[in-house]
Scaffold this active site. Structure first.
Site, PDB file in Angstrom:
ATOM      1  N   GLY A  26       0.826  -1.198   0.000  1.00  0.00           N
ATOM      2  CA  GLY A  26       0.000   0.000   0.000  1.00  0.00           C
ATOM      3  C   GLY A  26       0.859   1.246   0.000  1.00  0.00           C
ATOM      4  O   GLY A  26       1.980   1.247  -0.485  1.00  0.00           O
ATOM      5  N   CYS A  27       0.337   2.304   0.564  1.00  0.00           N
ATOM      6  CA  CYS A  27       1.031   3.590   0.591  1.00  0.00           C
ATOM      7  C   CYS A  27       2.392   3.466   1.268  1.00  0.00           C
ATOM      8  O   CYS A  27       2.488   2.997   2.405  1.00  0.00           O
ATOM      9  CB  CYS A  27       0.174   4.611   1.336  1.00  0.00           C
TER      10      CYS A  27
END
Length: 195
Positions: A26-27
């Site tokens: 993810g981020c």
């Protein structure tokens, strides 16, 4: 809810030889924040992996068509922690490995779950660990983490580095990154960096 994620049943000292791991969950701001809190981590760099050099920039990667994942390069001291421990934190805290091409509201292949391995030993330890977690039914859903040899890691732009620490008031950091760090503190207090 905090899941109890067992450590890898098998480790291999050869997996620690590069003292580097490249992880995507993810981020990268959030994954970076988790690993910066671990004792034995000497450096974490946010960046991109999986695509070409000419598309290794935030604007292009956000479009989702570059092949890149937002990733972090974790450098560590293998006398303090192991590749297996990094994996345990990855699956227990850093992200949800059952979400395909997304993490929560962040959707796209750039947010996929991936391990970019630096050698055959890392790939074998990672595959064995995923199989162990699947067999144990830890998540209740299939793990979709890709395990791929690293071709190249491209550091992200300077403003992305150490982002969560520099911007704790940012709503995304407060809502997403900070709870992951708190989860790390709850699950693995013995592994935290002493400040």
């Amino acid at each position: 809810m905090i899941l109890s994620i067992p450590p890898p049943e098998r480790e291999d000292p050869a997996a620690d030889a590069p003292e580097t791991a490249v992880l995507a969950g993810g981020c990268f701001w959030c994954v970076e924040a988790v690993y910066l809190a671990l004792a034995g981590v000497t450096r974490v760099v946010s960046g991109y992996s999986g695509g070409a050099a000419e598309t290794a920039n935030y604007r292009a990667v956000c479009g989702g068509g570059t092949g890149h994942a937002e990733a972090v390069e974790v450098r560590y001291d293998s006398t303090v922690l192991s590749f297996g421990r990094l994996l345990q934190v990855f699956f227990a805290v850093a992200h949800d490995p059952t979400q395909h091409h997304r993490q929560g509201n962040d959707v796209g292949t750039q947010y996929r779950s991936a391990l970019f391995t630096l050698n055959d030993a890392q790939a074998a330890v990672a595959r064995d660990y995923v199989a162990q977690l699947q067999q144990a039914g830890v998540f209740g859903a299939p793990i979709v983490t890709e395990i791929t040899p690293l071709t190249r890691f491209y550091p992200a732009e300077a403003y992305h580095q150490d982002y969560a620490r520099r911007h704790p008031e940012q709503p995304y950091i407060d809502a997403i990154a900070q709870p992951k760090v708190e989860k790390l503190r709850a699950c693995f207090p013995q592994w935290l960096r002493q400040i």
